[in-house]
Design a protein around this motif. Sequence first.
Motif, PDB file in Angstrom:
ATOM      1  N   ILE A 166      -0.447   1.478  14.471  1.00  0.00           N
ATOM      2  CA  ILE A 166       0.247   2.158  13.369  1.00  0.00           C
ATOM      3  C   ILE A 166       0.011   3.670  13.470  1.00  0.00           C
ATOM      4  O   ILE A 166      -1.134   4.122  13.441  1.00  0.00           O
ATOM      5  N   PRO A 167       1.067   4.470  13.593  1.00  0.00           N
ATOM      6  CA  PRO A 167       0.881   5.929  13.714  1.00  0.00           C
ATOM      7  C   PRO A 167       0.192   6.517  12.484  1.00  0.00           C
ATOM      8  O   PRO A 167       0.552   6.193  11.357  1.00  0.00           O
ATOM      9  N   HIS A 168      -0.795   7.364  12.732  1.00  0.00           N
ATOM     10  CA  HIS A 168      -1.486   8.001  11.615  1.00  0.00           C
ATOM     11  C   HIS A 168      -1.298   9.521  11.603  1.00  0.00           C
ATOM     12  O   HIS A 168      -1.760  10.185  10.691  1.00  0.00           O
ATOM     13  N   LEU A 169      -0.628  10.062  12.618  1.00  0.00           N
ATOM     14  CA  LEU A 169      -0.366  11.498  12.636  1.00  0.00           C
ATOM     15  C   LEU A 169       0.985  11.785  13.291  1.00  0.00           C
ATOM     16  O   LEU A 169       1.891  12.302  12.651  1.00  0.00           O
ATOM     17  N   TYR A 170       1.116  11.449  14.582  1.00  0.00           N
ATOM     18  CA  TYR A 170       2.371  11.661  15.295  1.00  0.00           C
ATOM     19  C   TYR A 170       2.986  10.316  15.669  1.00  0.00           C
ATOM     20  O   TYR A 170       2.257   9.357  15.883  1.00  0.00           O
ATOM     21  N   PRO A 171       4.290  10.188  15.806  1.00  0.00           N
ATOM     22  CA  PRO A 171       5.293  11.206  15.481  1.00  0.00           C
ATOM     23  C   PRO A 171       5.430  11.461  13.982  1.00  0.00           C
ATOM     24  O   PRO A 171       5.947  12.486  13.571  1.00  0.00           O
ATOM     25  N   ALA A 172       4.943  10.525  13.154  1.00  0.00           N
ATOM     26  CA  ALA A 172       4.867  10.734  11.699  1.00  0.00           C
ATOM     27  C   ALA A 172       3.890   9.722  11.140  1.00  0.00           C
ATOM     28  O   ALA A 172       3.858   8.573  11.593  1.00  0.00           O
ATOM     29  N   LEU A 218       0.810  -1.217   0.000  1.00  0.00           N
ATOM     30  CA  LEU A 218       0.000   0.000   0.000  1.00  0.00           C
ATOM     31  C   LEU A 218       0.843   1.267   0.000  1.00  0.00           C
ATOM     32  O   LEU A 218       0.301   2.376  -0.117  1.00  0.00           O
ATOM     33  N   THR A 219       2.151   1.124   0.136  1.00  0.00           N
ATOM     34  CA  THR A 219       3.024   2.296   0.067  1.00  0.00           C
ATOM     35  C   THR A 219       3.479   2.574  -1.366  1.00  0.00           C
ATOM     36  O   THR A 219       4.085   3.616  -1.641  1.00  0.00           O
ATOM     37  N   VAL A 258      -9.702   7.139   5.893  1.00  0.00           N
ATOM     38  CA  VAL A 258      -8.954   6.260   6.795  1.00  0.00           C
ATOM     39  C   VAL A 258      -9.818   5.985   8.022  1.00  0.00           C
ATOM     40  O   VAL A 258     -10.381   6.900   8.626  1.00  0.00           O
ATOM     41  N   ASP A 259      -9.934   4.727   8.400  1.00  0.00           N
ATOM     42  CA  ASP A 259     -10.790   4.316   9.519  1.00  0.00           C
ATOM     43  C   ASP A 259     -10.097   3.200  10.281  1.00  0.00           C
ATOM     44  O   ASP A 259      -8.994   2.772   9.925  1.00  0.00           O
ATOM     45  N   ASN A 260     -10.741   2.700  11.334  1.00  0.00           N
ATOM     46  CA  ASN A 260     -10.237   1.540  12.059  1.00  0.00           C
ATOM     47  C   ASN A 260     -11.377   0.587  12.382  1.00  0.00           C
ATOM     48  O   ASN A 260     -12.535   0.825  12.004  1.00  0.00           O
ATOM     49  N   ASP A 261     -11.072  -0.506  13.079  1.00  0.00           N
ATOM     50  CA  ASP A 261     -12.086  -1.531  13.317  1.00  0.00           C
ATOM     51  C   ASP A 261     -13.209  -1.034  14.220  1.00  0.00           C
ATOM     52  O   ASP A 261     -14.353  -1.481  14.100  1.00  0.00           O
ATOM     53  N   ILE A 314      -0.750   5.704   4.998  1.00  0.00           N
ATOM     54  CA  ILE A 314      -1.773   6.639   5.450  1.00  0.00           C
ATOM     55  C   ILE A 314      -1.572   8.000   4.785  1.00  0.00           C
ATOM     56  O   ILE A 314      -2.541   8.648   4.349  1.00  0.00           O
ATOM     57  N   ARG A 315      -0.335   8.420   4.651  1.00  0.00           N
ATOM     58  CA  ARG A 315      -0.061   9.668   3.940  1.00  0.00           C
ATOM     59  C   ARG A 315      -0.542   9.566   2.477  1.00  0.00           C
ATOM     60  O   ARG A 315      -1.147  10.497   1.935  1.00  0.00           O
ATOM     61  N   ALA A 316      -0.315   8.391   1.881  1.00  0.00           N
ATOM     62  CA  ALA A 316      -0.769   8.179   0.503  1.00  0.00           C
ATOM     63  C   ALA A 316      -2.289   8.226   0.407  1.00  0.00           C
ATOM     64  O   ALA A 316      -2.853   8.736  -0.570  1.00  0.00           O
TER      65      ALA A 316
END
Length: 461
Positions: free
Chosen positions: A76-82, A58-59, A97-100, A87-89
């Motif tokens: 899996i980080p979605h904002l911080y620290p990066a 997915l990258t 973007v969502d979760n369970d 997710i950026r893609a």
Amino acid sequence: MIPVRGFENATVAVLGLGRSGLTAARALHAGGAHVVVWDDGAKGREGGEAEGFEVRDLTREGALDGVATLVTSPGIPHLYPAPHPAIRAAWEAGVAVDNDIGLFFRSLGHDGEAPRVVCITGSNGKSTTSALLHHVLAQAGRQAHLAGNIGRGVLDLDPLGEADIVVLELSSYQTDLARSLTPDVCVFTNLSPDHLDRHGGPGGYFAAKRRLFAEGGPERAVIGVDENEGRYLANQMSEAPGDDRVIRVSLGKLSGPGWQVTARKGWLAEMRKGRQVASVDLRDIPGLPGRHNHQNACCAWAAARTLGLAPREIEAGLRSYPGLPHRSQRIAERAGVTFVNDSKATNVDAAAQALQAFKRIRWICGGLMKEGGLESLQPHFGTVAKAYVIGREAAAFAVALGPDIEAEVCTDMAVAVARAASEAEAGDVVLLAPAAASFDQYDNFEKRGEDFAACVTALDI
């Protein structure tokens, strides 16, 4: 399994193939979605492939073309620290973007009447509060299910009906990202610094917790108000002093006409409209030792009351509660010495609560120190006879404890348990409450607690 609805014939990508990721992939497939999966580790990818899912990096550029939603695992980080590259893609491609947890709430009620859902969050005590509430409900004959950050993955539950009650423990990682949050009851236990790198500081950490209430719109909110954040949240959720949609919980004294549950000097009291309607002596309940567990009991009591349970039903459940592994868990008693496993005390606030639960402690501590250091523990060292420090950086941890406590560098668990046991006297408690993460020596806090229990069992006393 709960089939995820709303993605029939659509392509959904799942990032991260641990327990929650694989379960989400299965539930999406059961709901009619075409699922593609990716994990940064080869083992995870092999697991996805073994279950028949299309494995797609997915990258890679263009990997998200035609994808309706990206579902990511909480670790899996979605904002911080990066943000993770996938997710950026997704952001750049306009893919949601969502979760369970978001998928779970999105799917409620599609196959009939929806269950009632209680969501429990906070820094400390949420696991015990969740397990305790589930136990109380089950003992009272309710069809209760425990899931989320504890128990089963939320989408792994069997299809639910209106007679069911789901108790969900939710971490800040889960509440921060879920696109759909519609709980009936929300519980906020407390707040102390934790996961600050993941949330960009204390404000982001609290915002992730608050989101469950602000966006969830629960019918009832149970809120611990012993910190400013809890008081702020309770004020935000209530419309007037007597608004009984908010139940305030405290280990101190509360005033006012609202609905309150407090535990002072070991006595739980429920107040409504200025009058006491129930009380319970918590001091002799073996599964709930210490002030921190009394707070957990108050939160579970309040939530159970919102679900229609009578005080006698709740008290019976509290008294029969066996406790959770690795949370103030009594492992053994030998020659008058009690051995307690509180490996879940992974931060200084949880360790401070554990140190207040017993009178004379042989304290096993250490591991990966978190931000903020250990200074806030110092007021609670009066109960500690001696500290036995484990971890790869045990010497530095011992120095950080300061000069007011005797500390012995043991490094590994077997040495620490043996030394503490050999020096303990009748009436002492050998307590594992690390005040640190476990990852320098163990895969997780559970493995650390299991090692403690195995070392206690191996003692020749």
